[in-house]
Design a protein around this motif. Structure first.
Motif, PDB file in Angstrom:
ATOM      1  N   TYR A  60       0.916  -1.151  -0.192  1.00  0.00           N
ATOM      2  CA  TYR A  60      -0.286   0.171   0.138  1.00  0.00           C
ATOM      3  C   TYR A  60       1.073   1.171   0.045  1.00  0.00           C
ATOM      4  O   TYR A  60       1.855   1.150   0.530  1.00  0.00           O
ATOM      5  CB  TYR A  60      -0.830   0.067   1.285  1.00  0.00           C
ATOM      6  N   TYR A  61       0.362   2.189  -0.761  1.00  0.00           N
ATOM      7  CA  TYR A  61       1.208   3.622  -0.777  1.00  0.00           C
ATOM      8  C   TYR A  61       0.651   4.479   0.262  1.00  0.00           C
ATOM      9  O   TYR A  61      -0.471   4.797   0.382  1.00  0.00           O
ATOM     10  CB  TYR A  61       0.971   3.956  -2.094  1.00  0.00           C
ATOM     11  N   PRO A  62       1.366   4.921   1.307  1.00  0.00           N
ATOM     12  CA  PRO A  62       0.585   5.674   2.509  1.00  0.00           C
ATOM     13  C   PRO A  62       0.281   7.094   2.249  1.00  0.00           C
ATOM     14  O   PRO A  62      -0.320   7.728   2.944  1.00  0.00           O
ATOM     15  CB  PRO A  62       1.689   5.680   3.592  1.00  0.00           C
ATOM     16  N   ASP A  63       0.866   7.644   1.188  1.00  0.00           N
ATOM     17  CA  ASP A  63       0.529   9.123   0.794  1.00  0.00           C
ATOM     18  C   ASP A  63      -0.644   9.257  -0.004  1.00  0.00           C
ATOM     19  O   ASP A  63      -0.438   9.382  -1.257  1.00  0.00           O
ATOM     20  CB  ASP A  63       1.831   9.715   0.107  1.00  0.00           C
ATOM     21  N   ASP A  64      -1.681   9.548   0.936  1.00  0.00           N
ATOM     22  CA  ASP A  64      -2.971   9.627   0.005  1.00  0.00           C
ATOM     23  C   ASP A  64      -3.010  11.110  -0.876  1.00  0.00           C
ATOM     24  O   ASP A  64      -3.802  10.973  -1.882  1.00  0.00           O
ATOM     25  CB  ASP A  64      -4.060   9.695   0.924  1.00  0.00           C
ATOM     26  N   ILE A  65      -2.429  11.875  -0.387  1.00  0.00           N
ATOM     27  CA  ILE A  65      -2.532  13.217  -1.291  1.00  0.00           C
ATOM     28  C   ILE A  65      -1.684  13.050  -2.547  1.00  0.00           C
ATOM     29  O   ILE A  65      -2.278  13.551  -3.585  1.00  0.00           O
ATOM     30  CB  ILE A  65      -1.780  14.384  -0.248  1.00  0.00           C
ATOM     31  N   SER A  66      -0.452  12.538  -2.564  1.00  0.00           N
ATOM     32  CA  SER A  66      -0.031  12.160  -3.972  1.00  0.00           C
ATOM     33  C   SER A  66      -0.525  11.224  -4.569  1.00  0.00           C
ATOM     34  O   SER A  66      -0.782  11.369  -6.089  1.00  0.00           O
ATOM     35  CB  SER A  66       1.627  11.511  -3.603  1.00  0.00           C
ATOM     36  N   ALA A  67      -1.341  10.105  -3.810  1.00  0.00           N
ATOM     37  CA  ALA A  67      -1.777   9.219  -4.761  1.00  0.00           C
ATOM     38  C   ALA A  67      -3.157   9.579  -5.614  1.00  0.00           C
ATOM     39  O   ALA A  67      -3.538   9.139  -6.569  1.00  0.00           O
ATOM     40  CB  ALA A  67      -2.327   8.069  -3.844  1.00  0.00           C
ATOM     41  N   ASN A  68      -3.720  10.876  -4.897  1.00  0.00           N
ATOM     42  CA  ASN A  68      -4.987  11.649  -5.478  1.00  0.00           C
ATOM     43  C   ASN A  68      -4.604  12.021  -6.917  1.00  0.00           C
ATOM     44  O   ASN A  68      -5.470  12.133  -7.700  1.00  0.00           O
ATOM     45  CB  ASN A  68      -4.981  12.530  -4.700  1.00  0.00           C
ATOM     46  N   ASP A  69      -3.298  12.023  -7.357  1.00  0.00           N
ATOM     47  CA  ASP A  69      -3.105  12.453  -8.646  1.00  0.00           C
ATOM     48  C   ASP A  69      -3.028  11.347  -9.789  1.00  0.00           C
ATOM     49  O   ASP A  69      -2.941  11.772 -10.805  1.00  0.00           O
ATOM     50  CB  ASP A  69      -1.603  12.980  -8.833  1.00  0.00           C
ATOM     51  N   TYR A  70      -3.363  10.161  -9.370  1.00  0.00           N
ATOM     52  CA  TYR A  70      -3.258   8.942 -10.232  1.00  0.00           C
ATOM     53  C   TYR A  70      -4.637   8.538 -10.725  1.00  0.00           C
ATOM     54  O   TYR A  70      -5.572   8.461  -9.611  1.00  0.00           O
ATOM     55  CB  TYR A  70      -2.486   7.874  -9.456  1.00  0.00           C
ATOM     56  N   GLU A  71      -4.842   8.157 -11.652  1.00  0.00           N
ATOM     57  CA  GLU A  71      -6.051   7.498 -12.140  1.00  0.00           C
ATOM     58  C   GLU A  71      -6.349   6.208 -11.572  1.00  0.00           C
ATOM     59  O   GLU A  71      -7.233   5.660 -11.161  1.00  0.00           O
ATOM     60  CB  GLU A  71      -5.906   7.203 -13.716  1.00  0.00           C
ATOM     61  N   LEU A  72      -4.980   5.436 -11.016  1.00  0.00           N
ATOM     62  CA  LEU A  72      -5.177   3.980 -10.374  1.00  0.00           C
ATOM     63  C   LEU A  72      -5.484   4.215  -8.787  1.00  0.00           C
ATOM     64  O   LEU A  72      -5.237   3.402  -8.216  1.00  0.00           O
ATOM     65  CB  LEU A  72      -4.017   3.087 -10.808  1.00  0.00           C
ATOM     66  N   LYS A  73      -5.714   5.422  -8.317  1.00  0.00           N
ATOM     67  CA  LYS A  73      -5.828   5.533  -6.936  1.00  0.00           C
ATOM     68  C   LYS A  73      -6.719   4.524  -6.296  1.00  0.00           C
ATOM     69  O   LYS A  73      -7.956   4.464  -7.322  1.00  0.00           O
ATOM     70  CB  LYS A  73      -5.954   6.879  -6.461  1.00  0.00           C
ATOM     71  N   ALA A  74      -7.027   4.223  -5.491  1.00  0.00           N
ATOM     72  CA  ALA A  74      -8.092   3.415  -4.750  1.00  0.00           C
ATOM     73  C   ALA A  74      -9.327   4.440  -4.461  1.00  0.00           C
ATOM     74  O   ALA A  74      -9.208   5.382  -4.311  1.00  0.00           O
ATOM     75  CB  ALA A  74      -7.729   2.736  -3.390  1.00  0.00           C
TER      76      ALA A  74
END
Length: 328
Positions: free
Chosen positions: A195-209
């Motif tokens: 799991y990737y713990p940085d939700d803010i950075s993950a938000n920039d991805y189409e493949l975010k959960a």
């Protein structure tokens, strides 16, 4: 039985590392970083204990690492790193097995053989062993880039490259943040799983959960595609369960939109410590105006690397597939 040059070099590296470890009271891997610096500069570094300095001076007088071939240096360093990682519980601290790295190199050669001066990138380079093993098998490499967030691993990777006289531009950063890097022709990577713990950075991805933490291995695929030229290739060592997880529908849809699936190779169980660590190789081509899907993706069940006859049969079939399906 006479020892090989790789074994002799490993013993010398190990001897110096254990000496450093004894005096400095550091982990084996951190002591190895210091050892490789000492070997590269051929003298003990300033700021270390005088008694240790004397001991190291006598040890490095006994041999010169520059007398060894690049491949021998890489393999000896691999043995030392593996020793340091024994018992490491973190998945990202496990090294890509040598046989798998050589297989990735073979595939990279088949996909990029007709191109000149390719630019290659590993966004999760660890100690740099996969990158170096692939590079050894390619004759058309122009520029090489690597990224790693772990401080000890990137120091080992830098010294790995220096001792092999390989020029690599390293990024010491979270690889899921933006890079100052132009898109490359080839991405190779043993994907970090979890799991990737940085939700803010993950938000920039189409493949975010949609909810909860995103899978870092999914985000790494998207990030890699972002930094690949249209028509460029990506070769990933992936967890066996990649397309069976709870977020795999999203991944399927994303790949269908952005890439052509060139092939999936299921690696033999014998290449890994246990079945749960079992991996496959996923080959993608980023879609571009001049690309099209292969008529029949390369789907291979790779036999045990020790079964020479079965391996030769598979390689012959794969060579035939590449000559028919990949226009270089």
């Amino acid at each position: 039985m006479e020892k090989t040059d790789v074994e002799l070099l490993f013993e010398q590296i190990d001897n110096i590392t254990e000496t450093v470890q004894h005096y400095e009271n550091e982990t084996y891997l951190d002591s190895l970083v210091l050892t490789l610096e000492i070997m590269f500069y051929q003298n003990p570094l300033d700021g270390i204990d005088e008694q240790l300095k004397e001991k190291l001076q006598s040890l490095i007088n006994d041999f010169n690492v520059k007398e060894y071939e690049t491949t021998q240096i890489r393999k000896a360093l691999q043995l030392a790193i593996l020793k340091g990682m024994k018992g490491a519980t973190q998945q990202q601290h496990l090294m890509t097995p040598e046989t798998v790295a050589l297989f990735v190199g073979y595939l990279a050669g088949k996909l990029t053989g007709g191109k000149e001066k390719i630019r290659m990138f590993d966004p999760a380079s660890g100690t740099g062993n996969l990158l170096m093993a692939v590079w050894e098998q390619l004759e058309n490499v122009g520029a090489v880039y690597a990224s790693e967030v772990d401080t000890t691993l990137i120091k080992l990777a830098v010294m790995n490259a220096n001792l092999q006289k390989r020029e690599v531009e390293f990024f010491h950063q979270d690889s899921l943040r933006p890079f100052l890097l132009d898109p490359v022709d080839l991405v190779i990577s043993d994907l970090p799983v979890g799991y990737y713990p940085d939700d803010i950075s993950a938000n920039d991805y189409e493949l975010k959960a949609d909810e909860g933490y995103s899978y870092s291995h999914h985000l790494f695929i998207e990030q890699s595609i972002n930094y690949t030229v249209p028509g460029g290739y990506l070769i990933f060592v992936i967890p066996e369960f990649l397309f069976d997880s709870d977020q795999s529908d999203k991944l399927h849809a994303y790949l269908q939109e952005k890439a052509h699936i060139v092939g999936v190779l299921q690696l033999p169980e014998t290449a890994f410590k246990s079945e749960k660590n079992r991996k496959s190789i996923l080959i993608l081509q980023k879609k571009g105006s001049n690309t099209s899907a292969v008529r029949q993706p390369l789907l291979v069940q790779v036999p045990s690397f020790k079964n020479t006859k079965a391996m030769n049969d598979i390689l012959a079939q794969m060579n035939s597939w590449f000559s028919t399906n990949i226009n270089l």
